[in-house]
Design a protein around this motif. Sequence first.
Motif, PDB file in Angstrom:
ATOM      1  N   LEU A 152       0.831  -1.210   0.000  1.00 22.66           N
ATOM      2  CA  LEU A 152       0.000   0.000   0.000  1.00 22.66           C
ATOM      3  C   LEU A 152       0.865   1.260   0.000  1.00 22.66           C
ATOM      4  O   LEU A 152       0.546   2.253  -0.667  1.00 22.66           O
ATOM      5  CB  LEU A 152      -0.929   0.003   1.215  1.00 22.66           C
ATOM      6  CG  LEU A 152      -2.039  -1.050   1.218  1.00 22.66           C
ATOM      7  CD1 LEU A 152      -2.719  -1.111   2.580  1.00 22.66           C
ATOM      8  CD2 LEU A 152      -3.050  -0.748   0.107  1.00 22.66           C
ATOM      9  N   ALA A 153       1.963   1.218   0.763  1.00 24.53           N
ATOM     10  CA  ALA A 153       2.888   2.356   0.776  1.00 24.53           C
ATOM     11  C   ALA A 153       3.557   2.504  -0.582  1.00 24.53           C
ATOM     12  O   ALA A 153       3.738   3.628  -1.076  1.00 24.53           O
ATOM     13  CB  ALA A 153       3.937   2.166   1.874  1.00 24.53           C
ATOM     14  N   GLY A 154       3.938   1.377  -1.191  1.00 26.58           N
ATOM     15  CA  GLY A 154       4.517   1.438  -2.529  1.00 26.58           C
ATOM     16  C   GLY A 154       3.536   2.021  -3.532  1.00 26.58           C
ATOM     17  O   GLY A 154       3.911   2.839  -4.385  1.00 26.58           O
ATOM     18  N   ALA A 155       2.265   1.625  -3.421  1.00 25.90           N
ATOM     19  CA  ALA A 155       1.246   2.144  -4.335  1.00 25.90           C
ATOM     20  C   ALA A 155       1.048   3.648  -4.120  1.00 25.90           C
ATOM     21  O   ALA A 155       0.860   4.410  -5.089  1.00 25.90           O
ATOM     22  CB  ALA A 155      -0.074   1.407  -4.117  1.00 25.90           C
ATOM     23  N   TRP A 156       1.097   4.090  -2.852  1.00 29.68           N
ATOM     24  CA  TRP A 156       0.962   5.519  -2.566  1.00 29.68           C
ATOM     25  C   TRP A 156       2.066   6.317  -3.257  1.00 29.68           C
ATOM     26  O   TRP A 156       1.792   7.323  -3.927  1.00 29.68           O
ATOM     27  CB  TRP A 156       0.979   5.789  -1.072  1.00 29.68           C
ATOM     28  CG  TRP A 156       1.293   7.229  -0.753  1.00 29.68           C
ATOM     29  CD1 TRP A 156       2.480   7.734  -0.314  1.00 29.68           C
ATOM     30  CD2 TRP A 156       0.419   8.344  -0.927  1.00 29.68           C
ATOM     31  NE1 TRP A 156       2.412   9.091  -0.187  1.00 29.68           N
ATOM     32  CE2 TRP A 156       1.162   9.506  -0.562  1.00 29.68           C
ATOM     33  CE3 TRP A 156      -0.902   8.488  -1.348  1.00 29.68           C
ATOM     34  CZ2 TRP A 156       0.605  10.774  -0.595  1.00 29.68           C
ATOM     35  CZ3 TRP A 156      -1.454   9.761  -1.384  1.00 29.68           C
ATOM     36  CH2 TRP A 156      -0.709  10.880  -1.017  1.00 29.68           C
ATOM     37  N   TYR A 157       3.316   5.877  -3.076  1.00 29.83           N
ATOM     38  CA  TYR A 157       4.427   6.603  -3.686  1.00 29.83           C
ATOM     39  C   TYR A 157       4.334   6.579  -5.211  1.00 29.83           C
ATOM     40  O   TYR A 157       4.693   7.566  -5.871  1.00 29.83           O
ATOM     41  CB  TYR A 157       5.761   6.007  -3.227  1.00 29.83           C
ATOM     42  CG  TYR A 157       6.222   6.504  -1.886  1.00 29.83           C
ATOM     43  CD1 TYR A 157       6.530   7.848  -1.682  1.00 29.83           C
ATOM     44  CD2 TYR A 157       6.350   5.644  -0.800  1.00 29.83           C
ATOM     45  CE1 TYR A 157       6.949   8.317  -0.450  1.00 29.83           C
ATOM     46  CE2 TYR A 157       6.781   6.103   0.438  1.00 29.83           C
ATOM     47  CZ  TYR A 157       7.070   7.447   0.603  1.00 29.83           C
ATOM     48  OH  TYR A 157       7.489   7.914   1.827  1.00 29.83           O
TER      49      TYR A 157
END
Length: 205
Positions: A152-157
């Motif tokens: 999810l953090a990767g998708a945010w960035y």
Amino acid sequence: MRDLDKALADIIAIRSQIAAGTAFRGYGPAAIAATAGVALLTAVLQYGWLDEPSRHPLTFLFGWAAAALLSAAMIWIEMVARSRRHHSGLADAMIHQAVEQFLPAAMAGVLLAAMLWKFAPEALWMLPGLWQILVSLGVFASVRSLPRTVWLAGAWYFVAGFIVLLLASQTHALSPWTMGVPFVIGQLLTAAIIYFASGEADAEE
């Protein structure tokens, strides 16, 4: 002597295989959350003291480079301590694996900044968005040894990087907020994911 060397090589290979199949618990939510504070402080300082960042691109970039180095040092210190505590004899192998997963994206970010500065300074406005996309790739590369929800953090960035590129394409201007806001949110999100995946167990210890 050759048998000893072979035995040592086999031991190293076995340790590496075990490390590859073990969830890495070296990243601490406290240090990652603190890096969000570093990003916010950097954005606030540049907003208050750096008049028109686009006219001072090197100051802008060096400020964020310093913030990145400070953040990396904070994460590294906690990562080493936690790895020694949680992974014992596998600590070195686990740390090596974690660095190996994220290093290509980090090196790409450094080389990309150097290339644009040297050969295409008029395109430096793209760096904030490109850096965020590279961070997303580093996060995705680390998913196999971290809690699965870290994607999810990767998708945010990833999404934030393209949004920043889209916004900056209108004016070709550098802004401390297009760096600060995505990283504050992204680091807090990452810290929360890691905390809820392992924070309670850590607290019990």
